[in-house]
Design an enzyme around this catalytic site. Structure first.
Site, PDB file in Angstrom:
ATOM      1  N   GLU A 224      -3.950   4.709   6.180  1.00 30.24           N
ATOM      2  CA  GLU A 224      -4.016   4.757   4.723  1.00 30.24           C
ATOM      3  C   GLU A 224      -4.699   6.040   4.265  1.00 30.24           C
ATOM      4  O   GLU A 224      -4.607   6.414   3.096  1.00 30.24           O
ATOM      5  CB  GLU A 224      -4.761   3.550   4.171  1.00 30.24           C
TER       6      GLU A 224
ATOM      7  N   SER B 184     -10.511   0.710   3.766  1.00 25.67           N
ATOM      8  CA  SER B 184      -9.675   0.414   4.933  1.00 25.67           C
ATOM      9  C   SER B 184      -9.052   1.695   5.462  1.00 25.67           C
ATOM     10  O   SER B 184      -8.488   2.478   4.696  1.00 25.67           O
ATOM     11  CB  SER B 184      -8.567  -0.577   4.559  1.00 25.67           C
TER      12      SER B 184
ATOM     13  N   ARG C 146       0.832  -1.214   0.000  1.00 33.82           N
ATOM     14  CA  ARG C 146       0.000   0.000   0.000  1.00 33.82           C
ATOM     15  C   ARG C 146       0.862   1.258   0.000  1.00 33.82           C
ATOM     16  O   ARG C 146       0.593   2.222   0.717  1.00 33.82           O
ATOM     17  CB  ARG C 146      -0.966   0.000   1.184  1.00 33.82           C
TER      18      ARG C 146
END
EC number: 1.3.1.98
Length: 253
Positions: A249, A179, A137
């Site tokens: 994130e 998320s 990520r």
């Protein structure tokens, strides 16, 4: 152009702000917002930019797929499925535009957008895959992303698509970032947040989902402060209890 982030962003938080539209390849000294799927807008955000529809396209040339950075994940998925092109089976339920997907190396399980990337065209020039610093990520691509080229990896795998789609079927509905935190090595952010007693916990109009604790949901009327306080609380609780620093994130502007 003006954008109302309470309607445009995936978490439905933010005011109406001026956003500069880029219609040509150029440098930009602000923050690109893309589809605003993992962005939390403060009441006083920095300079923001967005790509014009000129960069929403998909072209197949000599076995190489060229995609504009404004192209949505849903459009990419449909094109590759309709044309029997492998390598994009995992993006069906990942919201966003290509620029953002590449920036965060979006994916499901071990399948990631960076795997089949050939090169990316940015305001800093052409970057080849081995220059992008892809990780979990994460990428280290600087500058504005305008286009990416991908190698075709065989035919579209319907069984793989169905399997990965099922893996994301437990995701809660509602206004969210997707998320909220990246999974720490060898663990899951959702498990840690739940173990810290925050599954279903709310502050104002926002809360961690009762279905999956790593999803921060705006249940209605949630503010920047509500979301930010929840994010910080989860970081603090998880670190106090487990000594693990959660990596957010969400891009907080």
């Amino acid at each position: 152009m003006k954008i109302d982030f309470s309607k445009y962003s995936s978490v439905k938080i933010g005011g109406v702000f001026e956003v500069e539209e880029l219609s040509d390849i150029c440098e930009f000294d602000g923050v690109m917002i893309g589809g605003a799927n993992n962005i939390l807008i403060s009441p006083n955000p920095p300079k923001m930019g967005i790509l014009s529809p000129k960069f929403d396209y998909i072209k197949l040339e000599n076995g190489v797929l060229k995609i504009g950075a404004k192209t949505s994940s849903a459009k990419i998925y449909k094109f590759t499925k309709d044309n029997n092109l492998g390598g994009f089976e995992f993006i069906k339920k990942i919201p966003g535009t290509l620029g953002g997907l590449i920036s965060m190396n979006a994916g499901v399980k071990e399948y990631e957008i960076g795997a089949s990337l050939k090169s990316v065209s940015t305001s800093k020039g052409i970057k080849h895959r081995n220059e992008c610093g892809f990780g979990y990520r994460h990428s280290n691509i600087d500058g504005v992303i305008f286009e990416a080229s991908f190698d075709i990896r065989g035919e579209f795998d319907n069984e793989l698509s169905a399997y990965l789609n099922q893996k994301r079927s437990n995701q809660p509905k509602g206004a969210s970032f997707g998320s909220c935190f990246a999974n720490p090595s060898g663990d899951h952010a959702g498990r840690l947040i739940e173990a810290a007693g925050l599954k279903g916990f709310r502050i104002g109009g926002c809360g961690f989902s009762e279905i999956h604790a790593n999803f921060l949901i705006n249940y209605g009327g949630g503010s920047f402060e509500d979301a930010l306080n929840l994010i910080n609380l989860a970081k603090e609780r998880v670190y106090e209890l487990f000594g693990i620093r959660l990596r957010c994130e969400v891009v907080i502007l």
